[in-house]
Design a protein around this motif. Structure first.
Motif, mmCIF file in Angstrom:
data_model
loop_
_atom_site.group_PDB
_atom_site.id
_atom_site.type_symbol
_atom_site.label_atom_id
_atom_site.label_comp_id
_atom_site.label_asym_id
_atom_site.label_seq_id
_atom_site.Cartn_x
_atom_site.Cartn_y
_atom_site.Cartn_z
ATOM 1 N N LEU B 186 -34.291 -0.924 17.890
ATOM 2 C CA LEU B 186 -33.203 -1.155 18.847
ATOM 3 C C LEU B 186 -33.348 -2.531 19.516
ATOM 4 C CD1 LEU B 186 -32.308 2.017 20.941
ATOM 5 C CD2 LEU B 186 -30.812 0.603 19.531
ATOM 6 N N GLU B 189 -32.406 -5.199 17.190
ATOM 7 C CA GLU B 189 -30.943 -5.275 17.119
ATOM 8 C C GLU B 189 -30.382 -6.011 18.329
ATOM 9 O OE1 GLU B 189 -28.456 -1.641 16.853
ATOM 10 O OE2 GLU B 189 -29.875 -1.104 15.255
ATOM 11 N N PHE B 190 -30.966 -5.704 19.496
ATOM 12 C CA PHE B 190 -30.485 -6.272 20.763
ATOM 13 C C PHE B 190 -30.773 -7.769 20.838
ATOM 14 C CE2 PHE B 190 -31.560 -7.117 25.328
ATOM 15 C CZ PHE B 190 -30.292 -7.003 25.837
ATOM 16 N N GLU B 242 -24.264 -4.876 27.562
ATOM 17 C CA GLU B 242 -24.768 -4.570 26.218
ATOM 18 C C GLU B 242 -26.060 -3.769 26.303
ATOM 19 O OE1 GLU B 242 -25.077 -8.046 23.702
ATOM 20 O OE2 GLU B 242 -26.104 -6.835 22.188
ATOM 21 N N LYS B 245 -25.294 -0.184 27.029
ATOM 22 C CA LYS B 245 -24.758 0.504 25.847
ATOM 23 C C LYS B 245 -25.881 0.890 24.894
ATOM 24 C CE LYS B 245 -21.347 -0.890 22.932
ATOM 25 N NZ LYS B 245 -20.422 -1.964 22.511
ATOM 26 N N LYS B 246 -26.853 0.002 24.754
ATOM 27 C CA LYS B 246 -27.923 0.221 23.773
ATOM 28 C C LYS B 246 -29.018 1.133 24.305
ATOM 29 C CE LYS B 246 -28.285 -2.394 19.884
ATOM 30 N NZ LYS B 246 -27.054 -3.192 19.829
#
Lengths: 105, 394
Positions: B186, B189-190, B242, B245-246
């Motif tokens: 994650l 990805e972030f 963001e 959200k993650k």
């Protein structure tokens, strides 16, 4: 006066530096030192007497900037944009064709 | 699955660094942030983090190594506090001026003399004019999250500024709390793979960084730094959204607590916010209309949010663990700047408290409340007040 051999460089760099500033003010091209006209901080300037000159080129060889070019007849030409007035040329000249004089503006 | 571990904020910062995968970590130990490089060196030694760990001989060298590595085009990290941060001072300007997205974990500690290793914010507050972004963590979880957020904001093309994340000495750095460590995938990805945007050393494209600028260019260079700080305000909001959200944890530049219909709002930063929220609950039970607000982001200073907050209160009580001599606290200056030309503005009262690690108790906050209430009732009050001062030994 003979044309500065750096003319093209100066124009290129000046164009680059008149464009937009990069983040962090990075210089993306080399050669920025040619636009730093070192003559601006001069106190003494060389004065040249052509009649005494024997064209030995010692001034041309010793100039640390290098701000002395040779013209078509191989006489030295001083580029006062870059001459910082160190006096080495005058010191090396065997015939006293170069004398340092206090600069007045 | 995210892992939950009980750890100190220092360890949380080290974990955040590990998740962000910096390629170069340069560090010199200083109380109270020593554990950060210690833990990272363990990660590197165990092969859990593929990075160059540079043991340097001072903080000045630590940040210099980070500047060099960042200029070469990799993600970098370091940690420091107090005198160490002060020793970095001149290089902090260079890092910001060269627009290198370095992240520092700062264990907020007081400055000498007298030598004191405990908490206040004087060290990082003193660096507020370097052009670095500053985030302040309330708890260990925030210390971890804000470092990840700091990387994301710092590396944004519109920002490209270094950032420091402060967490209070000992109150957080040496206190264990459960911290949720997000999944590596994650975080990858972030944050994404770090790609230097403008300045990095590449033999195929030679550049000069940190050049001399003549008077004709210096001012413009500084203005671009100002602009980047302005841009950062928007980018921070985007990154906060963001992140929520993650990872499901919500961050705001100014986090408000029970500010609806509040008359007095206590404004603070860092771990003190926890105490103040508790205190506000206590006041609400007694029927006093009080609220709390916490600045998560101090630089760039969230002027718009401050103005919005000011509309909700009659008195803003600023609780600060730093001093700007003959003025008050740093927040007092910033809040004054934000509100000076507003037509309707609350009264601002400044409180300096908890310097050098002195505990801030409800008794201290009562003292502050009494003065804030004087301001609320239109009685005479002092603009700057030292709270919890032992007057008997003066």
């Amino acid at each position: 006066m003979a044309e500065s051999p750096f003319k093209a460089d100066i124009e290129r760099v000046q164009k680059e530096y008149s464009e937009k500033m990069t983040p962090g003010a990075i210089a993306t091209i080399p050669g920025s030192s040619v636009i730093n006209k070192t003559g601006s901080w001069r106190v003494f300037m060389p004065e040249f007497y052509k009649d005494k000159c024997v064209r030995c080129y010692l001034c041309y060889i010793y100039c640390p900037e290098p701000a002395i070019y040779l013209d078509e007849e191989n006489y030295p030409v001083f580029d006062y944009d870059y001459c910082k007035g160190c006096g080495i040329c005058a010191n090396e000249c065997p015939t006293d064709a170069i004398i340092m004089v206090r600069e007045t503006k | 699955m995210p892992m939950r571990k009980v750890m100190k904020a220092n360890e949380a910062a080290a974990w955040a660094a590990k998740l962000a995968k910096p390629k170069v970590i340069a560090a010199f130990p200083i109380t109270p942030s020593t554990l950060v490089p210690e833990k990272i060196s363990e990660f590197v030694a165990d092969g859990e983090l593929d990075a160059e760990f540079i043991k340097v001989e001072s903080e000045h060298s630590a940040i210099s190594a980070c500047v060099g590595a960042s200029a070469a085009g990799v993600r970098t990290f370091t940690a420091t506090a107090s005198q160490g941060l002060a020793l970095m001072h001149e290089i902090l300007f260079i890092a910001a001026g060269m627009r290198l997205p370095i992240v520092i974990a700062v264990g907020n500690r007081s400055l000498s003399a007298p030598i004191n290793i405990w908490n206040d914010w004087q060290d990082s507050i003193s660096e507020r004019d370097t052009g670095w972004m500053q985030f302040y963590a309330e708890n260990n979880q925030e210390a971890l999250d804000l470092i990840l957020i700091a990387y994301k904001v710092a590396e944004d093309e519109r920002v490209l500024l270094p950032a420091m994340v402060g967490f209070d000495a000992f109150i957080l750095t040496h206190t264990v709390e459960p911290v949720e460590i997000p999944d590596q995938e994650l975080v990858d990805e972030f944050l994404g793979e770090y790609e230097p945007k403008h300045a990095y050393l590449d033999p195929a494209r030679p550049i000069t960084q940190g050049t001399l600028a003549f008077p004709a260019h210096y001012m413009e260079a500084r203005y671009t730094l100002w602009e980047a700080n302005e841009n950062a305000k928007k980018v921070i909001d985007e990154v906060f959204a963001e992140f929520e959200k993650k990872f499901g944890r919500k961050y705001q530049k100014i986090e408000e607590y029970r500010t609806e219909d509040a008359e007095i709002i206590f404004v603070t930063m860092g771990s003190l916010a926890g105490t103040v929220k508790e205190y506000v609950d206590h006041l609400r039970e007694k029927g006093i209309k009080a609220g709390a607000a916490k600045l998560t982001v101090y630089r760039p200073f969230p002027i718009e949010e401050v103005r919005a907050l000011a509309k909700k209160a009659k008195v803003l009580a600023l609780l600060e663990k730093n001093v700007t001599f003959s003025v008050g606290g740093a927040l007092f200056q910033d809040f004054s700047r934000a509100l000076i030309n507003e037509s309707e503005k609350p009264v601002i009262v400044d409180f300096i408290l908890g310097l050098g690690g002195r505990d801030v108790t409800f008794k201290d906050l009562d003292e502050a409340l009494a003065i804030a209430q004087k301001a609320l009732n239109g009685e005479e009050f002092d603009e700057v007040n030292w709270i919890g001062l032992r007057k008997e030994i003066l």
